[in-house]
Design a protein around this motif. Structure first.
Motif, PDB file in Angstrom:
ATOM      1  N   THR A  24     135.132  33.162  83.463  1.00 56.48           N
ATOM      2  CA  THR A  24     134.577  34.496  83.246  1.00 56.48           C
ATOM      3  C   THR A  24     135.200  35.109  82.002  1.00 56.48           C
ATOM      4  O   THR A  24     136.428  35.165  81.879  1.00 56.48           O
ATOM      5  N   ILE A  52     125.560  42.592  76.790  1.00 63.19           N
ATOM      6  CA  ILE A  52     125.944  41.445  77.622  1.00 63.19           C
ATOM      7  C   ILE A  52     124.683  40.750  78.147  1.00 63.19           C
ATOM      8  O   ILE A  52     124.565  39.523  78.097  1.00 63.19           O
ATOM      9  N   GLU A  56     123.561  36.948  77.266  1.00 61.91           N
ATOM     10  CA  GLU A  56     123.379  35.983  78.360  1.00 61.91           C
ATOM     11  C   GLU A  56     121.951  35.444  78.380  1.00 61.91           C
ATOM     12  O   GLU A  56     121.725  34.257  78.667  1.00 61.91           O
ATOM     13  N   LYS A  57     120.983  36.290  78.031  1.00 64.31           N
ATOM     14  CA  LYS A  57     119.594  35.839  77.972  1.00 64.31           C
ATOM     15  C   LYS A  57     119.412  34.807  76.863  1.00 64.31           C
ATOM     16  O   LYS A  57     118.577  33.905  76.962  1.00 64.31           O
ATOM     17  N   GLY A  60     124.178  32.830  76.575  1.00 62.02           N
ATOM     18  CA  GLY A  60     125.573  33.127  76.866  1.00 62.02           C
ATOM     19  C   GLY A  60     126.539  32.566  75.846  1.00 62.02           C
ATOM     20  O   GLY A  60     126.174  32.290  74.693  1.00 62.02           O
ATOM     21  N   ASP A  65     130.720  30.967  82.213  1.00 62.34           N
ATOM     22  CA  ASP A  65     129.506  31.063  83.016  1.00 62.34           C
ATOM     23  C   ASP A  65     129.144  32.507  83.317  1.00 62.34           C
ATOM     24  O   ASP A  65     128.078  32.785  83.878  1.00 62.34           O
ATOM     25  N   LYS A  66     130.014  33.432  82.897  1.00 64.32           N
ATOM     26  CA  LYS A  66     129.766  34.844  83.185  1.00 64.32           C
ATOM     27  C   LYS A  66     130.521  35.721  82.191  1.00 64.32           C
ATOM     28  O   LYS A  66     131.617  35.380  81.761  1.00 64.32           O
TER      29      LYS A  66
END
Length: 374
Positions: A24, A52, A56-57, A60, A65-66
């Motif tokens: 993350t 953000i 991410e769209k 990323g 992964d986040k």
């Protein structure tokens, strides 16, 4: 600091190794989420969230992964801003978007600088923000000295004003901007009848407005920290019978100005950066921001600050602050708010124009660069 260095080194290894170890990515935002400045503060947090979502769209950032946002409330208070900044340091964020008030950004940036955390302000316009030489301080919006030049040029060339009455609320931002206007007025031969101060958070401006009505200035320069205060002064100015042209600044550029002041805001002028809403970048921002409602004054600037930060991390393939800074300085893109190109000192330039409240909406009115009306 040693533990932080180890963590950054491990993250860098993961980035270089691709997605071998998903993790993350933590970034922070600092802004007033409660109190009288909450409208602008939440716009900043939401602008960061929109960036953000857009990143991410687009796929990323490899190795993560986040992307998680830690949005802290600084209340536009210097001490609370420092506490919030230290909390973000403890959360191990790799960059911060904020703050709103210069009086919060300046002390908070000192705390973040001790931990080598990049900070990009979307709203703090005081010259002191970047003039202290902090290595990881960046600004997406314009500066007070440039904003005051645009205001005075309008006052002199378009309003043809001979006299001006200046009011500020004694905050770092508002008083600094008002002081700049006062100095420029003297150089341009515009008589400053008075430079008065009200208190941050005041709701009754009748005393100073009565003085302004009696003084009959050509222009009232209203330098207040937020749109709610500005709206109250506009309502009371109309009720008192002030006939001067009223000119404000970027802090009152928010939909709630008209929501509160209604017809009392009609015809008011203010300085704000030019935003071209026809660009693909703005439309991309608009789509990402849609779920948060109508963009506020600093939504697009916050989006650009966060997008620049995240793009720099992606390009650097690292969360090492020196590498992030190196990529930020290379930034050259059409943002939602303007063209973003950072200088070595963290500045990205100013593009202030004059806007007017017309039919309950903000409308572009005059460009000080060309000297022409829109």
């Amino acid at each position: 600091m040693k533990a932080r260095s180890i963590i950054l080194a491990l993250v860098a290894v993961c980035l270089m190794a691709g997605t071998a170890t998903a993790a993350t990515l933590k970034i922070g935002s600092l802004s007033p989420l409660t109190g009288s400045y909450a409208a602008d503060g939440n716009d900043i947090a939401n602008g960061t969230r929109a960036a953000i979502a857009a990143i991410e769209k687009d796929g990323g950032i490899p190795g993560f992964d986040k992307i998680e946002l830690f949005a802290e409330d600084d209340a536009c208070d210097p001490r609370q801003a420092v506490a919030a900044a230290n909390k973000l340091v403890n959360e191990k964020v790799v960059g911060v978007v904020g703050a709103y008030c210069s009086s919060a950004t300046i002390p908070a940036s000192e705390a973040l600088a001790e931990a080598d955390i990049p900070m990009l302000t979307p709203a703090s316009t005081s010259e002191k923000v970047t003039e202290r030489g902090l290595p990881y301080m960046f600004r997406v919006c314009g500066r007070d000295d440039d904003q005051s030049i645009a205001a005075m040029k309008f006052i002199k060339d378009v309003q043809k004003a001979k006299t001006i009455y200046i009011v500020d609320d004694k905050t770092t931002y508002s008083q600094g901007l008002a002081d700049n206007v006062e100095k420029l007025a003297a150089k341009e031969g515009v008589k400053v009848i008075a430079h008065d101060h009200v208190n941050q958070g005041d709701k009754d401006f009748s005393a100073v407005l009565t003085k302004i009505k009696d003084a009959k200035p050509d222009v009232l320069y209203m330098s207040l920290q937020n749109s709610a205060s500005g709206a109250l002064m506009l309502i009371q100015a109309k009720r008192t019978g002030v006939t001067a042209a009223i000119i404000g600044q970027d802090a009152v550029y928010h939909p709630q100005l008209m929501e509160i002041a209604k017809d009392a805001a009609e015809g008011m002028y203010l300085t704000f950066g030019y935003i071209d809403e026809t660009t693909p970048s703005y439309k991309k921002f608009q789509a990402a921001y849609e779920k948060f409602g109508k963009p506020g004054a600093y939504s697009a600037y916050a989006y650009d600050a966060a997008y620049s930060l995240l793009s720099a991390i992606k390009a650097a393939k690292s969360t090492d602050p020196a590498k992030i800074k190196a990529e930020l300085v290379k930034t050259e893109m059409q943002g939602a708010s303007k063209k973003i190109k950072f200088e070595a000192n963290g500045e990205s330039g100013s593009n202030y124009i004059i806007r007017v409240v017309k039919d309950g909406q903000f409308a572009n009115f005059w460009d000080p660069q060309t000297g022409k009306k829109y």
